[in-house]
Write an enzyme that holds these catalytic residues in place. Structure first.
Site, PDB file in Angstrom:
ATOM      1  N   GLU A 199      25.236  -7.448 -41.215  1.00 56.69           N
ATOM      2  CA  GLU A 199      24.514  -7.664 -42.469  1.00 56.69           C
ATOM      3  C   GLU A 199      24.200  -6.311 -43.093  1.00 56.69           C
ATOM      4  O   GLU A 199      24.597  -5.268 -42.564  1.00 56.69           O
ATOM      5  CB  GLU A 199      23.231  -8.453 -42.217  1.00 56.69           C
ATOM      6  CG  GLU A 199      22.315  -7.817 -41.190  1.00 56.69           C
ATOM      7  CD  GLU A 199      21.188  -8.738 -40.738  1.00 56.69           C
ATOM      8  OE1 GLU A 199      20.886  -9.719 -41.442  1.00 56.69           O
ATOM      9  OE2 GLU A 199      20.598  -8.459 -39.672  1.00 56.69           O
TER      10      GLU A 199
ATOM     11  N   TYR B 290       6.895  -9.933 -40.452  1.00 57.91           N
ATOM     12  CA  TYR B 290       6.529  -9.888 -41.868  1.00 57.91           C
ATOM     13  C   TYR B 290       7.389 -10.847 -42.675  1.00 57.91           C
ATOM     14  O   TYR B 290       8.421 -11.333 -42.217  1.00 57.91           O
ATOM     15  CB  TYR B 290       6.650  -8.464 -42.407  1.00 57.91           C
ATOM     16  CG  TYR B 290       8.074  -7.997 -42.682  1.00 57.91           C
ATOM     17  CD1 TYR B 290       8.564  -7.940 -43.987  1.00 57.91           C
ATOM     18  CD2 TYR B 290       8.916  -7.602 -41.648  1.00 57.91           C
ATOM     19  CE1 TYR B 290       9.855  -7.499 -44.251  1.00 57.91           C
ATOM     20  CE2 TYR B 290      10.203  -7.160 -41.894  1.00 57.91           C
ATOM     21  CZ  TYR B 290      10.674  -7.116 -43.193  1.00 57.91           C
ATOM     22  OH  TYR B 290      11.956  -6.688 -43.456  1.00 57.91           O
TER      23      TYR B 290
ATOM     24  N   LEU C  10      19.533 -11.829 -39.613  1.00 63.97           N
ATOM     25  CA  LEU C  10      18.354 -12.523 -40.101  1.00 63.97           C
ATOM     26  C   LEU C  10      18.767 -13.810 -40.798  1.00 63.97           C
ATOM     27  O   LEU C  10      19.740 -13.836 -41.541  1.00 63.97           O
ATOM     28  CB  LEU C  10      17.592 -11.632 -41.089  1.00 63.97           C
ATOM     29  CG  LEU C  10      16.283 -12.223 -41.618  1.00 63.97           C
ATOM     30  CD1 LEU C  10      15.252 -12.314 -40.504  1.00 63.97           C
ATOM     31  CD2 LEU C  10      15.747 -11.391 -42.774  1.00 63.97           C
TER      32      LEU C  10
ATOM     33  N   LYS D  74      12.047 -11.693 -37.795  1.00 61.50           N
ATOM     34  CA  LYS D  74      11.789 -10.728 -38.882  1.00 61.50           C
ATOM     35  C   LYS D  74      10.631  -9.804 -38.481  1.00 61.50           C
ATOM     36  O   LYS D  74       9.499  -9.940 -38.957  1.00 61.50           O
ATOM     37  CB  LYS D  74      11.499 -11.450 -40.191  1.00 61.50           C
ATOM     38  CG  LYS D  74      11.609 -10.548 -41.429  1.00 61.50           C
ATOM     39  CD  LYS D  74      11.536 -11.373 -42.687  1.00 61.50           C
ATOM     40  CE  LYS D  74      11.581 -10.502 -43.939  1.00 61.50           C
ATOM     41  NZ  LYS D  74      12.884  -9.852 -44.132  1.00 61.50           N
TER      42      LYS D  74
END
Length: 286
Positions: free
Chosen positions: A182, A32, A206, A150
């Site tokens: 993260e 996505y 990411l 992702k």
């Protein structure tokens, strides 16, 4: 009622349907992107499209349409849903050949599923959180090891946000081998002196589109950037901390695991980077 997009059709949201055999539903086999809309403009569409291509390539999922076609779909949804400030959510899955199987369906006979919808978020640029900062907790990073893709595998990040909520905080920073990777849905940073410190790109995090833009703006503003691992203890001792994402832009962090960061209020560098990011991104929006 929103208009959404499903596999070539613009539909009322109540009429949108995807097969129960779709592999995103059964296997989390999909990716996505979320593109912000500010002042009616798409923010960093090109960056999101390039990352989408990379995610699809890493999972061997076919691209459902061209860049120009995807841009037109985004623009049409923004137009018909009258989105001034908000976002466009896009999801591509491997689709289905009609039954559940661990083996990938034949790509020659199975088309990927493409779904897009909008969310209106008035006031997103001037939120209370951006003025007051957010509080985070630290949790163990238990995700799979291809976080650079992702994917729609968001159960553990969702659990992390719920852990933070139960602790009276806003979000969680994930920790692996003693170092911050993260946030649950954002990249993490600390500031010491004039230096912005954030983890280097790898399969562990990411490759944030907002991250890339903010680091570029930071360097243009004569701020030093150092890409390296850092610990929670180092973060608690920092002058400032913040996160970046497509929907929170630059968000100050004022507390980690109960310890105030700096003076316990949003720092000057985070606030300045947010201002620069919003100004420049709206200028370049499509």
């Amino acid at each position: 009622m929103r208009t959404v997009y499903v596999n070539g059709e613009y539909l009322p949201e109540t009429e949108a349907k995807v097969s129960i055999f779709d592999r995103a539903f059964l296997m989390a086999d999909g990716v996505y992107e979320v593109t912000s809309v500010l002042d009616g403009k798409l923010i960093d569409f090109e960056g999101h499209f390039v990352r989408l291509q990379r995610s699809l390539s890493e999972l061997d999922i076919a691209e459902p349409c061209t860049r120009d076609e995807l841009l037109e779909i985004h623009r049409e949804l923004v137009r018909v849903n009258e989105i001034h400030d908000g976002l466009v959510y896009l999801q591509v899955t491997r689709g289905s050949d009609g039954d559940r199987d661990f083996v990938f369906p034949n790509p020659e006979t199975t088309k990927p599923t493409l779904v897009l919808f909008t969310q209106s978020k008035p006031g997103i640029m001037d939120s209370a959180a951006s003025k007051n900062g957010i509080k985070v907790i630290s949790i163990e990073d238990l995700r799979w090891h291809r976080r650079d893709i992702k994917t729609v595998q968001l159960l553990y990040p969702s659990m992390g946000k719920m852990m933070a909520k139960k602790a009276g905080c806003d979000d969680a920073w994930l920790v692996e081998d003693g170092f911050v990777t993260e946030g649950t849905s954002n990249n993490a940073y600390i500031v010491k002196g004039n230096k912005i410190i954030t983890r280097a790109l790898s399969n562990d995090i990411l490759h944030g589109i907002t991250r890339a833009a903010v680091l570029r703006f930071a360097q243009e503003a004569q701020m030093e950037v150092e890409e390296r691992n850092f610990t929670i203890a180092e973060a608690q001792d920092a002058d400032e901390a913040f996160v970046t994402s497509a929907t929170t832009f630059v968000m100050p962090v004022v507390e980690i695991d109960g310890a105030k960061i700096g003076d316990g209020v949003p720092g000057a560098k985070a606030k300045r980077l947010r201002e620069i990011y919003l100004e420049e991104s709206i200028k370049a929006g499509v």
